[in-house]
Design a protein around this motif. Structure first.
Motif, PDB file in Angstrom:
ATOM      1  N   ILE A  56       0.817  -1.212   0.000  1.00 11.57           N
ATOM      2  CA  ILE A  56       0.000   0.000   0.000  1.00 11.57           C
ATOM      3  C   ILE A  56       0.851   1.262   0.000  1.00 11.57           C
ATOM      4  O   ILE A  56       0.497   2.266  -0.627  1.00 11.57           O
ATOM      5  N   ASP A  57       1.999   1.240   0.695  1.00 10.55           N
ATOM      6  CA  ASP A  57       2.881   2.414   0.699  1.00 10.55           C
ATOM      7  C   ASP A  57       3.332   2.754  -0.724  1.00 10.55           C
ATOM      8  O   ASP A  57       3.313   3.921  -1.133  1.00 10.55           O
ATOM      9  N   GLU A  58       3.739   1.739  -1.479  1.00 12.94           N
ATOM     10  CA  GLU A  58       4.178   1.973  -2.846  1.00 12.94           C
ATOM     11  C   GLU A  58       2.994   2.361  -3.735  1.00 12.94           C
ATOM     12  O   GLU A  58       3.124   3.224  -4.612  1.00 12.94           O
ATOM     13  N   TYR A  59       1.857   1.719  -3.496  1.00 15.61           N
ATOM     14  CA  TYR A  59       0.648   2.049  -4.258  1.00 15.61           C
ATOM     15  C   TYR A  59       0.219   3.491  -3.999  1.00 15.61           C
ATOM     16  O   TYR A  59      -0.128   4.232  -4.927  1.00 15.61           O
ATOM     17  N   LEU A  60       0.267   3.920  -2.729  1.00 13.16           N
ATOM     18  CA  LEU A  60      -0.112   5.292  -2.381  1.00 13.16           C
ATOM     19  C   LEU A  60       0.852   6.300  -2.993  1.00 13.16           C
ATOM     20  O   LEU A  60       0.440   7.376  -3.442  1.00 13.16           O
ATOM     21  N   PHE A  61       2.151   5.962  -2.993  1.00 13.52           N
ATOM     22  CA  PHE A  61       3.136   6.862  -3.587  1.00 13.52           C
ATOM     23  C   PHE A  61       2.828   7.092  -5.063  1.00 13.52           C
ATOM     24  O   PHE A  61       2.853   8.229  -5.549  1.00 13.52           O
ATOM     25  N   GLN A  62       2.508   6.013  -5.773  1.00 14.17           N
ATOM     26  CA  GLN A  62       2.192   6.146  -7.186  1.00 14.17           C
ATOM     27  C   GLN A  62       0.904   6.930  -7.383  1.00 14.17           C
ATOM     28  O   GLN A  62       0.803   7.791  -8.255  1.00 14.17           O
ATOM     29  N   LYS A  63      -0.102   6.638  -6.548  1.00 17.63           N
ATOM     30  CA  LYS A  63      -1.385   7.318  -6.690  1.00 17.63           C
ATOM     31  C   LYS A  63      -1.246   8.810  -6.403  1.00 17.63           C
ATOM     32  O   LYS A  63      -1.794   9.647  -7.130  1.00 17.63           O
ATOM     33  N   ILE A  64      -0.497   9.155  -5.353  1.00 21.34           N
ATOM     34  CA  ILE A  64      -0.286  10.562  -5.017  1.00 21.34           C
ATOM     35  C   ILE A  64       0.517  11.260  -6.113  1.00 21.34           C
ATOM     36  O   ILE A  64       0.259  12.419  -6.454  1.00 21.34           O
ATOM     37  N   SER A  65       1.484  10.543  -6.690  1.00 26.58           N
ATOM     38  CA  SER A  65       2.287  11.120  -7.773  1.00 26.58           C
ATOM     39  C   SER A  65       1.413  11.495  -8.963  1.00 26.58           C
ATOM     40  O   SER A  65       1.560  12.580  -9.543  1.00 26.58           O
ATOM     41  N   TYR A  66       0.498  10.601  -9.331  1.00 25.57           N
ATOM     42  CA  TYR A  66      -0.382  10.887 -10.467  1.00 25.57           C
ATOM     43  C   TYR A  66      -1.389  11.978 -10.136  1.00 25.57           C
ATOM     44  O   TYR A  66      -1.765  12.774 -11.005  1.00 25.57           O
ATOM     45  N   LYS A  67      -1.839  12.052  -8.888  1.00 23.05           N
ATOM     46  CA  LYS A  67      -2.727  13.156  -8.494  1.00 23.05           C
ATOM     47  C   LYS A  67      -1.983  14.492  -8.569  1.00 23.05           C
ATOM     48  O   LYS A  67      -2.536  15.495  -9.033  1.00 23.05           O
ATOM     49  N   ASN A  68      -0.739  14.504  -8.118  1.00 24.23           N
ATOM     50  CA  ASN A  68       0.061  15.726  -8.219  1.00 24.23           C
ATOM     51  C   ASN A  68       0.300  16.105  -9.681  1.00 24.23           C
ATOM     52  O   ASN A  68       0.382  17.285 -10.024  1.00 24.23           O
ATOM     53  N   TYR A  69       0.401  15.092 -10.535  1.00 24.80           N
ATOM     54  CA  TYR A  69       0.558  15.338 -11.966  1.00 24.80           C
ATOM     55  C   TYR A  69      -0.695  16.019 -12.525  1.00 24.80           C
ATOM     56  O   TYR A  69      -0.602  16.909 -13.382  1.00 24.80           O
ATOM     57  N   LEU A  70      -1.862  15.605 -12.017  1.00 26.67           N
ATOM     58  CA  LEU A  70      -3.107  16.256 -12.423  1.00 26.67           C
ATOM     59  C   LEU A  70      -3.087  17.738 -12.034  1.00 26.67           C
ATOM     60  O   LEU A  70      -3.603  18.586 -12.761  1.00 26.67           O
ATOM     61  N   GLY A  71      -2.505  18.027 -10.873  1.00 21.29           N
ATOM     62  CA  GLY A  71      -2.378  19.413 -10.439  1.00 21.29           C
ATOM     63  C   GLY A  71      -1.549  20.233 -11.412  1.00 21.29           C
ATOM     64  O   GLY A  71      -1.856  21.403 -11.684  1.00 21.29           O
ATOM     65  N   ILE A  72      -0.471  19.623 -11.955  1.00 20.75           N
ATOM     66  CA  ILE A  72       0.358  20.300 -12.961  1.00 20.75           C
ATOM     67  C   ILE A  72      -0.457  20.564 -14.221  1.00 20.75           C
ATOM     68  O   ILE A  72      -0.411  21.657 -14.807  1.00 20.75           O
ATOM     69  N   LEU A  73      -1.234  19.557 -14.650  1.00 19.88           N
ATOM     70  CA  LEU A  73      -2.051  19.715 -15.860  1.00 19.88           C
ATOM     71  C   LEU A  73      -3.112  20.793 -15.702  1.00 19.88           C
ATOM     72  O   LEU A  73      -3.446  21.500 -16.652  1.00 19.88           O
ATOM     73  N   LEU A  74      -3.651  20.921 -14.483  1.00 15.88           N
ATOM     74  CA  LEU A  74      -4.719  21.885 -14.256  1.00 15.88           C
ATOM     75  C   LEU A  74      -4.236  23.333 -14.326  1.00 15.88           C
ATOM     76  O   LEU A  74      -5.042  24.240 -14.565  1.00 15.88           O
ATOM     77  N   LEU A  75      -2.942  23.568 -14.117  1.00 12.46           N
ATOM     78  CA  LEU A  75      -2.415  24.943 -14.191  1.00 12.46           C
ATOM     79  C   LEU A  75      -2.690  25.587 -15.550  1.00 12.46           C
ATOM     80  O   LEU A  75      -3.326  26.650 -15.625  1.00 12.46           O
TER      81      LEU A  75
END
Length: 215
Positions: free
Chosen positions: A124-143
């Protein structure tokens, strides 16, 4: 010629603030940021930085703040479109941003707790890291998306559908990538992982759907 802007100063300030935060993340960790930007087509970032992840990580923290700001602006642009509201109180914007941040953080903490109970912390730690990374990527796209909606394009329902579909596709790509990366671990803990998905990935959206139906 730019279209007329009605009381979008707050949106502009938050969008610029998000851009500044992303710039700080890039300046403080240039190599990591370079790898992060290519995360959609390359697992290098996930493989390298998942091993060194921390509960409180400055790089992820900065991008997470941008995610909250960008998502809040996008939500209020949609809200403004459907309600034809001319002015958005700053208190309402800050409350929504704070609420989004708290909900995401509480969800992550609960996910870690459930992982401990199921004894699948590593997975789950690795899964959460990947999920959070992609959510942060969405934040970049939203700019840039928010900037275009504010200063270039007139928001339409079709345009919102296209943008939301794009964001969902990016999120789905992230989920598929996570499953492929950890498929051996998932197979060994399949029952618990399914329980985890049902409890913390599917159930919250079902509850939200039910809530919206009652509004």
């Amino acid at each position: 010629m730019l279209r007329n802007i009605v009381s979008n100063e707050l949106f502009t300030v938050l969008t610029v603030l998000g851009l500044v935060i992303v710039a700080i993340a890039k300046l403080t960790s240039p190599k990591r940021f370079e790898d992060f930007i290519l995360v959609l087509g390359n697992n290098k970032y996930l493989k390298i930085y998942a091993r060194d992840q921390k509960f409180l990580d400055k790089f992820d923290g900065l991008l997470f703040v941008n995610l909250i700001l960008s998502l809040s602006v996008f939500c209020f642009i949609i809200y403004q479109y459907f309600t034809e509201t001319k002015q958005i109180p700053i208190n309402s914007m800050l409350q929504v941003a704070f609420g989004i941040g708290i909900i995401i953080l509480i969800k992550v903490l609960v996910e870690r707790l459930i992982a401990s109970l199921f004894e699948i912390d590593k997975l789950i730690d690795e899964y959460l890291f990947q999920k959070i990374s992609y959510k942060n990527y969405l934040g970049i796209l939203l700019l840039p998306i928010n900037a275009l909606l504010l200063f270039t394009f007139t928001p339409t329902l079709t345009l919102f559908y296209v943008i939301i579909t794009l964001l969902l596709i990016v999120n789905i790509i992230g989920l598929i990538s996570s499953f492929k990366t950890h498929q051996s671990l998932i197979k060994n803990n399949l029952f618990y992982f399914i329980l985890y998905l049902c409890a913390l990935e599917i159930a919250p959206y079902v509850i939200l759907y039910k809530v919206f139906l009652t509004l």
